[in-house]
Scaffold this motif. Structure first.
Motif, PDB file in Angstrom:
ATOM      1  N   GLY A  19      53.054   5.186  13.769  1.00 60.47           N
ATOM      2  CA  GLY A  19      52.847   3.762  13.444  1.00 60.47           C
ATOM      3  C   GLY A  19      51.293   3.530  13.449  1.00 60.47           C
ATOM      4  N   ARG A  27      49.233   5.126  10.005  1.00 60.93           N
ATOM      5  CA  ARG A  27      50.110   6.397   9.795  1.00 60.93           C
ATOM      6  C   ARG A  27      49.452   7.445   9.034  1.00 60.93           C
ATOM      7  N   GLU A  55      53.319  -2.853   9.518  1.00 59.24           N
ATOM      8  CA  GLU A  55      53.414  -1.187   9.660  1.00 59.24           C
ATOM      9  C   GLU A  55      52.334  -0.415   8.848  1.00 59.24           C
ATOM     10  N   ASP A  79      55.219  -7.609   4.560  1.00 58.39           N
ATOM     11  CA  ASP A  79      54.338  -7.726   5.423  1.00 58.39           C
ATOM     12  C   ASP A  79      53.518  -9.304   5.278  1.00 58.39           C
TER      13      ASP A  79
END
Length: 154
Positions: A19, A27, A55, A79
């Motif tokens: 994450g 990532r 994320e 998001d």
């Protein structure tokens, strides 16, 4: 040393690489999920790609298509920040802007097998992990084949 898929997921989590804002800012490419496009009766391959809240990644991170052709992608930004997608396509790349909590559709054409990468060119999104790949199987179209004898295949 090789690892299984479950071991890999456990190792990424233990290292803080599954994450954002843990060991790394984002990532690693290829550490997301795998998804498959579905072919409609009209021959168009369709898939949905999401940007989950907080994320900084595309889900699925790897999209697999059985063959090349026309592809319709629905992109959803869940998001709180604005992102985009610069998608590969025969001829010219396609750009789709995704303000926070928005959805859009991109129609692209990729006629040859291979791995194609895409990402978000806004801010440092790609550096933080907002990248994905489209993997296409199948054969090279006739117009792209070289005029040479058949080659051994693995």
């Amino acid at each position: 040393m090789t690892t299984t898929e479950d071991e890999r997921a456990e190792q990424l989590a233990a290292a803080g690489l599954d994450g954002q804002n843990r060991l790394a800012l984002g990532r690693l490419l290829g550490s997301g999920t795998i998804g498959y496009a579905e072919e409609g009766p009209d021959g168009v391959l369709r898939a949905t790609i999401r940007i989950p809240e907080d994320e900084i990644c595309y889900e699925p991170g790897v999209l697999i298509l059985p063959h090349g052709g026309d592809i319709e992608l629905t992109l959803i930004n869940d998001d709180k920040n604005t992102h985009c997608a610069v998608l590969p396509s025969n001829g010219d790349p396609k750009f789709i802007w995704l303000v926070n909590h928005s959805k859009g559709t991109a129609k692209i054409n990729l006629d040859g097998p291979g791995t194609y990468y895409y990402g978000s060119a806004s801010g440092n999104d790609e550096g933080r992990g907002l990248t994905g790949s489209i993997v296409i199987g199948g054969e090279v179209p006739d117009h792209a084949k070289l005029d040479r004898p058949p080659q051994p295949r693995p």
